[in-house]
Design a protein around this motif. Structure first.
Motif, short mmCIF file in Angstrom:
data_model
loop_
_atom_site.label_atom_id
_atom_site.label_comp_id
_atom_site.label_asym_id
_atom_site.label_seq_id
_atom_site.Cartn_x
_atom_site.Cartn_y
_atom_site.Cartn_z
N LEU A 131 -5.86 -20.79 -21.88
CA LEU A 131 -4.95 -19.74 -21.41
C LEU A 131 -5.42 -18.39 -21.92
N PHE A 132 -5.71 -17.47 -21.00
CA PHE A 132 -6.22 -16.16 -21.38
C PHE A 132 -5.40 -15.04 -20.75
N GLU A 133 -4.63 -14.34 -21.60
CA GLU A 133 -3.96 -13.11 -21.17
C GLU A 133 -4.87 -11.90 -21.39
N LYS A 134 -5.80 -12.02 -22.33
CA LYS A 134 -6.76 -10.95 -22.63
C LYS A 134 -8.16 -11.38 -22.20
N ALA A 135 -8.95 -10.39 -21.81
CA ALA A 135 -10.34 -10.66 -21.43
C ALA A 135 -11.11 -11.19 -22.63
N SER A 136 -12.20 -11.90 -22.35
CA SER A 136 -12.94 -12.52 -23.45
C SER A 136 -14.37 -12.82 -23.03
N THR A 137 -15.29 -12.68 -23.96
CA THR A 137 -16.65 -13.17 -23.77
C THR A 137 -16.88 -14.36 -24.69
N ARG A 138 -16.90 -14.12 -26.02
CA ARG A 138 -17.24 -15.16 -26.98
C ARG A 138 -16.21 -16.29 -27.01
N THR A 139 -14.92 -15.96 -27.04
CA THR A 139 -13.90 -17.01 -27.16
C THR A 139 -13.91 -17.93 -25.95
N ARG A 140 -13.95 -17.33 -24.75
CA ARG A 140 -13.95 -18.16 -23.55
C ARG A 140 -15.21 -19.02 -23.47
N CYS A 141 -16.36 -18.40 -23.69
CA CYS A 141 -17.61 -19.15 -23.59
C CYS A 141 -17.70 -20.22 -24.68
N ALA A 142 -17.24 -19.90 -25.88
CA ALA A 142 -17.30 -20.85 -26.98
C ALA A 142 -16.44 -22.08 -26.69
N PHE A 143 -15.21 -21.88 -26.24
CA PHE A 143 -14.35 -23.01 -25.92
C PHE A 143 -14.92 -23.83 -24.76
N THR A 144 -15.42 -23.14 -23.75
CA THR A 144 -15.94 -23.85 -22.57
C THR A 144 -17.15 -24.71 -22.92
N VAL A 145 -18.13 -24.12 -23.58
CA VAL A 145 -19.35 -24.86 -23.93
C VAL A 145 -19.04 -25.97 -24.94
N ALA A 146 -18.16 -25.67 -25.90
CA ALA A 146 -17.79 -26.68 -26.89
C ALA A 146 -17.14 -27.89 -26.23
N CYS A 147 -16.26 -27.64 -25.27
CA CYS A 147 -15.63 -28.73 -24.53
C CYS A 147 -16.68 -29.59 -23.82
N ILE A 148 -17.55 -28.95 -23.08
CA ILE A 148 -18.54 -29.67 -22.27
C ILE A 148 -19.53 -30.43 -23.17
N ASP A 149 -19.93 -29.81 -24.29
CA ASP A 149 -20.85 -30.46 -25.22
C ASP A 149 -20.32 -31.80 -25.71
N GLU A 150 -18.99 -31.88 -25.89
CA GLU A 150 -18.40 -33.10 -26.46
C GLU A 150 -17.69 -33.94 -25.40
N GLY A 151 -17.92 -33.64 -24.11
CA GLY A 151 -17.44 -34.51 -23.05
C GLY A 151 -16.09 -34.19 -22.46
N ALA A 152 -15.48 -33.06 -22.84
CA ALA A 152 -14.16 -32.71 -22.32
C ALA A 152 -14.27 -31.86 -21.05
N HIS A 153 -13.14 -31.76 -20.33
CA HIS A 153 -13.06 -30.89 -19.16
C HIS A 153 -12.21 -29.67 -19.51
N PRO A 154 -12.80 -28.45 -19.49
CA PRO A 154 -12.02 -27.23 -19.74
C PRO A 154 -11.47 -26.66 -18.44
N GLU A 155 -10.23 -26.24 -18.45
CA GLU A 155 -9.60 -25.62 -17.29
C GLU A 155 -9.14 -24.21 -17.66
#
Length: 316
Positions: A52-76
């Motif tokens: 959930l993002f109310e504020k724009a983001s580079t590092r936080t969004r990318c970090a959560f997304t890649v971290a999810c995918i690296d460990e097999g999760a689906h980020p929405e």
């Protein structure tokens, strides 16, 4: 006693003990080593994560997304225009809906009360990706970066923050340093000193952990003996109308080469949570210097965020 964070939300480091913080840092270091070795994990296999993002983001969004995918999760990803959070629908209603569909929820926005209410009603772990008063995932990345330069035990190290002493970064650093027995120093105009109640709370915690929290108006006095000098943008998101006022007020707190040298230590490192406005809070010379570890920090957002998710919802 072994650390078990399964099912726990990550809203502020105030909720975590020294041992729990070190557990997350150790786990992050292990996950980083595995990623560097090309080892993909499955600790989050089968998990669905709401971002959930109310504020724009580079590092936080990318970090959560890649971290999810690296460990097999689906980020929405759910941006501010995608859902009715706190608008057409109550926060607690959104929380209860998302909690029935997702295994974990990240929130990045404005009010700390928003992430707290999500955690209260979701029934699944909620992770704070940034609010106006706290930024705990950033602090884990900062501490991992400091460990990589000075060793695992952070107790006794002196971290100096120059700039707006009452913003979310300074608050979060103060809490984290107090918990680990570090010496946290703020160099700030008196009008931007930390909120008094939080300052006293952190000083009490630091006294028990062997650390300290001190505040200076003179940045050159503050940085003496610093192991790390930290700064952040002078104008936070949502405060753009104060730009000229902040620039005038904080100009003496710019991290320059002269300020870095005033630490009196050759091994002092420079840290910044990014994005940086160069030639405002930090000079280009400092930002690009060998002692600047800002891109190590940025990468470490991913490894530490991965650790938080694995520790709280992972398939252990």
């Amino acid at each position: 006693m072994p650390v078990n964070l399964k099912g726990k939300s990550f809203l502020t480091l105030m909720d975590f003990s020294k041992d729990e913080i070190y557990y997350l840092l150790d786990l992050a270091a292990d996950l980083k080593a595995k990623k560097r070795a090309g080892i993909r994990g499955n600790a989050l296999q089968g998990k669905n994560i709401a971002l959930l993002f109310e504020k724009a983001s580079t590092r936080t969004r990318c970090a959560f997304t890649v971290a999810c995918i690296d460990e097999g999760a689906h980020p929405e990803f759910l941006g501010k225009n995608d859902i009715h959070l706190g608008g057409k629908e109550d926060v607690k209603d959104t929380a209860r809906v998302l909690g029935r569909m997702f295994d974990g929820i990240e929130y990045r926005g404005f009010k700390q009360s928003m992430v707290e209410e999500l955690a209260e009603y979701a029934g699944v772990p909620v992770w704070n990706g940034l609010t106006d008063v706290d930024h705990p995932t950033q602090i884990l990345a900062d501490f991992l970066t400091i460990q990589e330069n000075f060793g695992r035990i952070l107790k006794g190290l002196r971290l100096v923050y120059c700039g707006d002493g009452r913003n979310n970064m300074s608050n979060a650093l103060m809490i984290g340093c107090a918990k680990l027995g570090m010496h946290y120093v703020i160099a700030s105009p008196a009008s931007l000193f930390p909120e008094a109640a939080l300052l006293e709370q952190c000083r009490t915690i630091a006294a028990a952990s062997g650390g300290s929290v001190t505040v200076f108006e003179d940045p050159f006095e503050a940085v003496k003996g610093a192991d790390a000098v930290y700064t952040d943008v002078w104008v936070s998101m949502g405060e753009e109308e104060k730009k000229k006022e902040r620039e005038a007020l904080l100009r003496p707190y710019q991290v320059s080469m002269d300020l870095m040298k005033a630490s009196g230590k050759d091994e002092t490192i420079f840290l910044h949570c990014l994005p940086a406005v160069k030639e405002q809070e930090v000079t280009e010379e400092v930002f690009e210097a060998p002692f600047s570890k800002v891109f190590d920090e940025a990468e470490n957002r991913m490894h530490t965020i991965k650790a938080v998710m694995v520790a709280t919802i992972g398939n252990q």
